[in-house]
Design a protein around this motif. Structure first.
Motif, PDB file in Angstrom:
ATOM      1  N   SER A 115       0.827  -1.206   0.000  1.00 54.42           N
ATOM      2  CA  SER A 115       0.000   0.000   0.000  1.00 54.42           C
ATOM      3  C   SER A 115       0.862   1.256   0.000  1.00 54.42           C
ATOM      4  CB  SER A 115      -0.925  -0.003   1.219  1.00 54.42           C
ATOM      5  OG  SER A 115      -0.169  -0.089   2.427  1.00 54.42           O
ATOM      6  N   ALA A 116       1.930   1.233   0.779  1.00 56.99           N
ATOM      7  CA  ALA A 116       2.804   2.394   0.867  1.00 56.99           C
ATOM      8  C   ALA A 116       3.554   2.634  -0.440  1.00 56.99           C
ATOM      9  CB  ALA A 116       3.799   2.220   2.014  1.00 56.99           C
ATOM     10  N   ALA A 117       3.953   1.552  -1.100  1.00 56.43           N
ATOM     11  CA  ALA A 117       4.636   1.693  -2.386  1.00 56.43           C
ATOM     12  C   ALA A 117       3.703   2.311  -3.421  1.00 56.43           C
ATOM     13  CB  ALA A 117       5.132   0.332  -2.869  1.00 56.43           C
ATOM     14  N   ARG A 121       4.182   5.956  -5.327  1.00 57.97           N
ATOM     15  CA  ARG A 121       4.210   6.058  -6.790  1.00 57.97           C
ATOM     16  C   ARG A 121       3.057   6.935  -7.289  1.00 57.97           C
ATOM     17  NH1 ARG A 121       7.833   4.457 -11.156  1.00 57.97           N
ATOM     18  NH2 ARG A 121       6.687   5.385 -12.877  1.00 57.97           N
ATOM     19  N   SER A 122       1.899   6.843  -6.663  1.00 56.67           N
ATOM     20  CA  SER A 122       0.745   7.656  -7.057  1.00 56.67           C
ATOM     21  C   SER A 122       1.003   9.136  -6.865  1.00 56.67           C
ATOM     22  CB  SER A 122      -0.489   7.239  -6.245  1.00 56.67           C
ATOM     23  OG  SER A 122      -0.836   5.896  -6.477  1.00 56.67           O
ATOM     24  N   VAL A 332      -3.811   6.958  -9.358  1.00 54.48           N
ATOM     25  CA  VAL A 332      -3.621   5.641  -8.757  1.00 54.48           C
ATOM     26  C   VAL A 332      -3.518   4.562  -9.838  1.00 54.48           C
ATOM     27  CG1 VAL A 332      -4.651   3.875  -7.278  1.00 54.48           C
ATOM     28  CG2 VAL A 332      -4.791   6.279  -6.619  1.00 54.48           C
ATOM     29  N   ASP A 333      -4.411   4.638 -10.813  1.00 53.66           N
ATOM     30  CA  ASP A 333      -4.405   3.630 -11.882  1.00 53.66           C
ATOM     31  C   ASP A 333      -3.096   3.670 -12.669  1.00 53.66           C
ATOM     32  OD1 ASP A 333      -6.962   2.950 -11.104  1.00 53.66           O
ATOM     33  OD2 ASP A 333      -7.949   4.123 -12.670  1.00 53.66           O
ATOM     34  N   LEU A 336      -0.350   2.127 -10.579  1.00 55.71           N
ATOM     35  CA  LEU A 336      -0.450   0.673 -10.501  1.00 55.71           C
ATOM     36  C   LEU A 336       0.039   0.024 -11.791  1.00 55.71           C
ATOM     37  CD1 LEU A 336      -1.247  -1.673  -8.728  1.00 55.71           C
ATOM     38  CD2 LEU A 336      -3.617  -1.387  -9.460  1.00 55.71           C
ATOM     39  N   ASP A 337      -0.167   0.695 -12.900  1.00 53.52           N
ATOM     40  CA  ASP A 337       0.323   0.185 -14.185  1.00 53.52           C
ATOM     41  C   ASP A 337       1.845   0.271 -14.285  1.00 53.52           C
ATOM     42  OD1 ASP A 337      -2.179  -0.475 -15.127  1.00 53.52           O
ATOM     43  OD2 ASP A 337      -2.487   1.419 -16.176  1.00 53.52           O
ATOM     44  N   GLU A 338       2.451   1.214 -13.572  1.00 54.86           N
ATOM     45  CA  GLU A 338       3.883   1.481 -13.721  1.00 54.86           C
ATOM     46  C   GLU A 338       4.748   0.925 -12.587  1.00 54.86           C
ATOM     47  OE1 GLU A 338       3.279   5.817 -15.977  1.00 54.86           O
ATOM     48  OE2 GLU A 338       4.009   5.726 -13.903  1.00 54.86           O
ATOM     49  N   LEU A 339       4.135   0.506 -11.483  1.00 53.92           N
ATOM     50  CA  LEU A 339       4.895   0.211 -10.272  1.00 53.92           C
ATOM     51  C   LEU A 339       5.786  -1.021 -10.386  1.00 53.92           C
ATOM     52  CD1 LEU A 339       5.497   0.844  -7.290  1.00 53.92           C
ATOM     53  CD2 LEU A 339       3.440  -0.470  -6.682  1.00 53.92           C
TER      54      LEU A 339
END
Length: 351
Positions: A115-117, A121-122, A332-333, A336-339
């Motif tokens: 969650s923190a990661a 990133r967001s 956020v999306d 999540l695509d890039e993390l």
């Protein structure tokens, strides 16, 4: 074949994959991002000396990341790098502190909750998840000994300690949402984990969004009880690296992930030793450490970041937006695509 040559040979494929991934996210080499290290010469002798890409590796360790404790204790990174690369170990007191260190460039590789990661990133932190180190049940809602609170719904109007930007904080948010308690009906005291434990035990707060091993220690020494547990509200343990580090030192990044996988196999085979290491570093009773390692931590899992982690984070992401931690769901999306950067774990060789 030397460990340098072995790592270098596998890094060449990783570099190509990583360069493509970074290009797709707009992080190709330019003014702000160092160019990726050149691919090693495949015609070189297998025994030829391969120079490491940097002379310093800054990496964190944390009591919530048992594999980091094993690696530091066993000295495997120092053994592999010899005198050529200095390994600086920096302790992270929580995911929020690891994220701060990553963003500031104080560490190249840092341990957080999933969650923190995603939160980092967001909000624009250029990090990538390169390995999954555990699936823990490390967070729960804790109440002090003798508390008359028996349900999360009773936290309305109460003061709760939590460390914002960490899994226990997001565990609290999910728990309140499930119980139908609006966040604005709870006074959240933003305290670092150890301070939250102290606040719970001295009566300053009615509850604490706890983190192991501090949580298990509070149960054992102060009689605190776990008001609410839900393993599905705990996100995985994420090992993250800065994009600049991955671009300039893929060889060191691969070595770190290789060493994490070596530590995973060692820890699974030697749980008693892991318990002893955690007890010493965290200054807790071995029985408490045993609870954390044997009852609340799963290490035997697929280390490649992917669908399992994405599914968990897809639930947490909207909570960021609803509570103002991230401006938009689009951010956020995109994060999540890039993390995830799975290539290092996919190419890991723990031998």
């Amino acid at each position: 074949m030397s460990i340098r040559t072995a790592v270098s040979a596998r890094v060449s494929a990783t570099v190509l994959t990583l360069a493509t991934a970074l290009a797709l996210t707009g992080c190709v080499a330019g003014e702000d991002t160092p160019a990726a290290a050149p691919e090693p010469d495949s015609t070189a002798s297998a025994d030829a000396l391969v120079e490491w890409s940097a002379d310093v590796l800054n990496i964190d360790f944390a009591t919530y990341n048992p594999l980091s404790l094993v690696i530091k204790d066993q000295g495997w990174l120092e053994e592999a790098l010899g005198d050529d690369v200095t390994v600086n170990w920096i302790q992270s007191a929580g995911s929020n502190k690891a994220n701060e260190a990553l963003r500031a460039g104080a560490v190249d590789v840092g341990s957080t909750a999933g969650s923190a990661a995603l939160l980092a990133r967001s909000n624009g932190s250029p990090i990538k998840t390169i390995d999954i180190y555990s699936q823990p049940e490390w967070a729960a809602i804790v109440v002090p000994a003798g508390s008359d609170i028996t349900d999360v719904s009773q936290l309305a109007g109460k003061s709760v300690a939590a460390t914002k930007g960490t899994d226990p904080y997001f565990f609290l948010l999910q728990s309140l949402e499930e119980a139908g308690v609006p966040l604005d009906q709870v006074e959240v005291q933003n305290l670092q984990h150890a301070d939250g434990k102290a606040a719970l035990e001295n009566g300053s707060v009615a509850a604490w969004a706890g983190l192991d091993p501090l949580m298990a220690a509070s149960e054992a020494t102060a009689g605190s009880t776990l008001l609410y547990r839900n393993v599905d509200f705990n996100t995985y343990g994420f090992l993250n690296a800065t994009e600049s580090f991955l671009g300039t030192s893929p060889d060191l990044a691969q070595l770190v992930v290789d060493t994490y996988e070596k530590a995973r196999a060692w820890a699974i085979a030697n749980p008693d030793e892991v318990v002893s290491i955690l007890a010493e570093v965290a200054a807790i009773d071995p029985a408490v450490a045993e609870t954390v390692i044997t009852k609340r931590t799963t290490l035997d899992l697929d280390p490649v970041p992917g669908d399992a982690q994405r599914k968990v984070l897809a639930v947490v992401g909207p909570i960021f937006v609803a509570n103002g931690d991230v401006p938009t769901q689009g951010a956020v999306d995109k994060a999540l695509d890039e993390l995830f950067e799975p290539s290092f774990a996919e190419n890991a060789d723990p031998s």
